[in-house]
Design an enzyme around this catalytic site. Structure first.
Site, mmCIF file in Angstrom:
data_model
loop_
_atom_site.group_PDB
_atom_site.id
_atom_site.type_symbol
_atom_site.label_atom_id
_atom_site.label_comp_id
_atom_site.label_asym_id
_atom_site.label_seq_id
_atom_site.Cartn_x
_atom_site.Cartn_y
_atom_site.Cartn_z
ATOM 1 N N LYS A 13 0.782 -1.192 -0.293
ATOM 2 C CA LYS A 13 -0.005 0.375 0.136
ATOM 3 C C LYS A 13 0.476 1.253 -0.187
ATOM 4 C CE LYS A 13 -1.061 0.266 4.825
ATOM 5 N NZ LYS A 13 -0.071 -1.022 5.157
ATOM 6 N N ARG A 127 12.638 -10.955 1.509
ATOM 7 C CA ARG A 127 13.355 -9.823 1.797
ATOM 8 C C ARG A 127 14.769 -10.660 2.004
ATOM 9 N NH1 ARG A 127 8.813 -5.550 4.405
ATOM 10 N NH2 ARG A 127 7.623 -5.514 2.332
ATOM 11 N N ARG A 160 15.468 -9.705 8.640
ATOM 12 C CA ARG A 160 15.355 -8.368 9.077
ATOM 13 C C ARG A 160 15.180 -9.441 9.668
ATOM 14 N NH1 ARG A 160 16.810 -3.049 8.641
ATOM 15 N NH2 ARG A 160 17.139 -2.315 7.232
#
Length: 214
Positions: A13, A127, A160
């Protein structure tokens, strides 16, 4: 054109909010940015917010709304704005609606970037980040040239903690419990727009533009 962006963490978003802001020449406003700006500038509202943040507490809805209303009174919001990250709950939405009503204003669209949980977990767990230079990668969509090595500075890439599957699942549980009810809230006001966030970024944006208009 006053727009609220909805969607689970990792749904994209924020990316869509930036594109909307660029196309329609309206500011992209996130509550995090507002907090930081007010604290940095030492405003009264910023000082109040900092008291809560320093104690690790959530900033009360009314104070957050006041900070937001203070921001949207700026000249660059004359033609509208895109809100990203607020409201997250029904009480926040009601607080915002009441504040806007006092200004004889209201939200025009609530856009939900809809992505199934399993897609989000896959997206976020793929990621990889370079802690040395800040570069980011994705093992599927944007892999580094050499395995687990930053293209920019050669440092080792890491997953992460925020992107680990177990952490993402917990964040999604919180989202479904707190933020998902906003769908019903804005649907009842006939301003909710659902877009398929599993598509390419360009296609998601094209679907949004189709509703908002050229």
């Amino acid at each position: 054109m006053k727009i609220i962006m909805l969607g689970a963490p990792g749904a994209g978003k924020g990316t869509q909010a930036k594109q909307i802001a660029e196309k329609y020449h309206i500011p992209h406003i996130s509550t995090g940015d507002i907090f930081r700006a007010n604290i940095k500038n030492g405003t009264q509202l910023g000082k109040e917010a900092k008291k809560y943040m320093d104690q690790g507490m959530l900033v009360p809805d009314e104070l957050t709304t006041n900070l937001l209303v203070d921001r949207i009174k700026n000249a660059d919001c004359e033609n509208g704005y895109v809100l990203d990250g607020f409201p997250r709950t029904i009480p926040q939405a009601e607080c915002l609606d009441q504040a806007l009503a006092k200004m004889d204003d209201a939200v025009d669209y609530a856009i939900n970037v809809d992505v199934p949980d399993e897609n989000i977990i896959r997206r976020m767990s793929g990621r990889r980040a370079c802690l040395s230079c800040g570069a980011t990668y994705h093992i599927q969509y944007h892999p580094p040239k050499a395995d687990n090595t930053c293209d920019v500075c050669g440092s080792q890439l890491v997953l992460r903690d925020d992107d680990k599957p177990e952490t993402v699942k917990k964040r999604l549980e919180v989202y479904h419990g707190q933020t998902q009810p906003l769908m019903d809230y804005y649907a009842a006001k006939n301003i909710l727009i659902q877009v398929d966030g599993t598509q390419d970024i360009e296609k998601v944006f094209a679907d949004i533009v189709q509703v908002l208009g050229e």
